[in-house]
Structures are given as C-alpha cells and as structure tokens.
Design an enzyme around this catalytic site. Structure first.
Site, short mmCIF file in Angstrom:
data_model
loop_
_atom_site.label_atom_id
_atom_site.label_comp_id
_atom_site.label_asym_id
_atom_site.label_seq_id
_atom_site.Cartn_x
_atom_site.Cartn_y
_atom_site.Cartn_z
N CYS A 79 -39.09 20.85 107.50
CA CYS A 79 -39.54 21.30 108.82
C CYS A 79 -40.03 20.13 109.68
CB CYS A 79 -40.58 22.41 108.66
SG CYS A 79 -40.81 23.39 110.16
N ARG A 106 -36.57 21.17 118.32
CA ARG A 106 -37.89 21.61 117.84
C ARG A 106 -38.13 23.07 118.18
NH1 ARG A 106 -42.65 18.19 119.84
NH2 ARG A 106 -43.61 19.33 118.15
N HIS A 169 -38.88 25.88 104.56
CA HIS A 169 -39.98 25.54 103.65
C HIS A 169 -39.71 26.02 102.23
CE1 HIS A 169 -42.98 24.33 106.74
NE2 HIS A 169 -42.29 25.15 107.50
N GLU A 171 -41.07 25.02 99.62
CA GLU A 171 -42.33 25.01 98.88
C GLU A 171 -43.09 26.33 98.99
OE1 GLU A 171 -43.52 23.79 103.05
OE2 GLU A 171 -41.77 23.55 101.76
#
Length: 187
Positions: A79, A106, A169, A171
């Site tokens: 990201c 973005r 993401h 994670e």
C-alpha cells in the site's frame, strides 16, 4: 535470517506478527542507528506515504534505505510502501524512494469507506485474499516490471528485480503465502 521492518508509522506490527508466525526474526527500523544493524531484507508497510516519506527524511534513513534497495536488498512494499517505491505518483510531483519504474494512483479506490476485500490470482502463488484500504493501484508500469495481479483490470501487484510491491495488505489476512514467498526468495 532477519527482516528489517520500517516502523516509523503504519501497519508494521502486523507484518512483524506474520513474520514471527513464519519463524522469521524481525528488526524494527525506527531511526538511522537501526540501519547499522544486520538485516537481510526490508518491509515497507502500509500507512500514510506522505508521513512515512517525511519521517524517512527527517530521521536520516532515506538515503540509506534507498541505496540498500538500489543495491539489491529484497523489499516487500504494501500500500503506502508501493507509493514510497514508485517513480511517479499520478497528479503529484512528489517522489519518495523512486526505485520502482511505475506510476501509481493514490487513494485510487476512494476514502476509507471505499475499502474492500476480494480474492484474486497472484502469479506464482495462486488465489489469495486481498484487503484494500484507501489503496493505490499501478496506473502504468514499465515493460520490465512483472505484473503479478490485477483486480478489475487495475494492476495491484508487481515485481521488479528485488522489489515486490502490492496495493493491498496481505498482513491483515490469515493467508501467509505472500510473506512466505517473499521470505523464501531472500538469499
């Protein structure tokens, strides 16, 4: 093996948790002195790219991290990390590390309310969960950049030499295959 995780802002603790689950030692990179400690790879987490870029410069970490990446240190960027690596940001003259020959858009999916979760094919790994939070996407990639995944015809994962960059993401999901693939490729 030890992985340095940029820990100045953003989702660094979540990356550390995944690496710990995989049995990999982490080193939090919070200041210039931490960059003198030994580590074999680098994670640039999600968060606020503008804040992270400023903190990298203010803490005298910017030049060292940039030269490590340019020197071939493996890096996983998620990201905001993707934005830090990008050579161009659409509609913005800001360049942070600029080591990845892509243009990113973005907040491409809108504000926090535009966040979403999906599953898509990631080249070399298979179908993986993808959590997008105020995420960018790659609007344009140089021919030498390997596109690893797209969602709705937008590039969301790329690999360029030692740089593995994602719009989403990994994670935040319980599927650790992306981190495992990253770790497995650290020499």
């Amino acid at each position: 093996m030890q992985v340095g995780v940029l820990a100045v802002q953003g989702a660094f603790a979540e990356h550390e948790h995944v690496l710990s689950e995989l049995g990999v030692s982490c080193l939090e990179l919070r200041n210039a002195g931490d960059l003198n400690k030994p580590y074999d790879a680098l994670i640039l987490p999600g968060g606020e790219s503008t804040v992270q870029g400023k903190l990298l410069r203010d803490s005298d970490m910017f030049d060292t991290i940039k030269s490590q990446i340019e020197g071939g240190m493996p890096v996983l960027a998620t990201c905001a990390g993707l934005i830090l690596l990008a050579q161009h940001i659409e509609g913005d003259d800001t360049v942070h590390l600029g080591t990845l020959p892509v243009t990113v858009k973005r907040n491409a999916y809108g504000r926090q309310l535009g966040s979403f979760h999906t599953e898509a094919e990631l080249k070399g790994i298979g179908e993986v969960p993808m959590t997008f939070i105020r995420a960018p996407y790659v609007a344009e990639a140089s021919p030498e950049v390997d596109v690893l995944a797209t969602v709705d015809d937008k590039i969301v994962a790329v690999k360029y030499g030692n740089q593995f960059a994602l719009s989403f993401h990994p994670e935040l999901d319980s599927d650790y295959r992306i981190h495992k693939a990253f770790v497995d490729n650290i020499q």
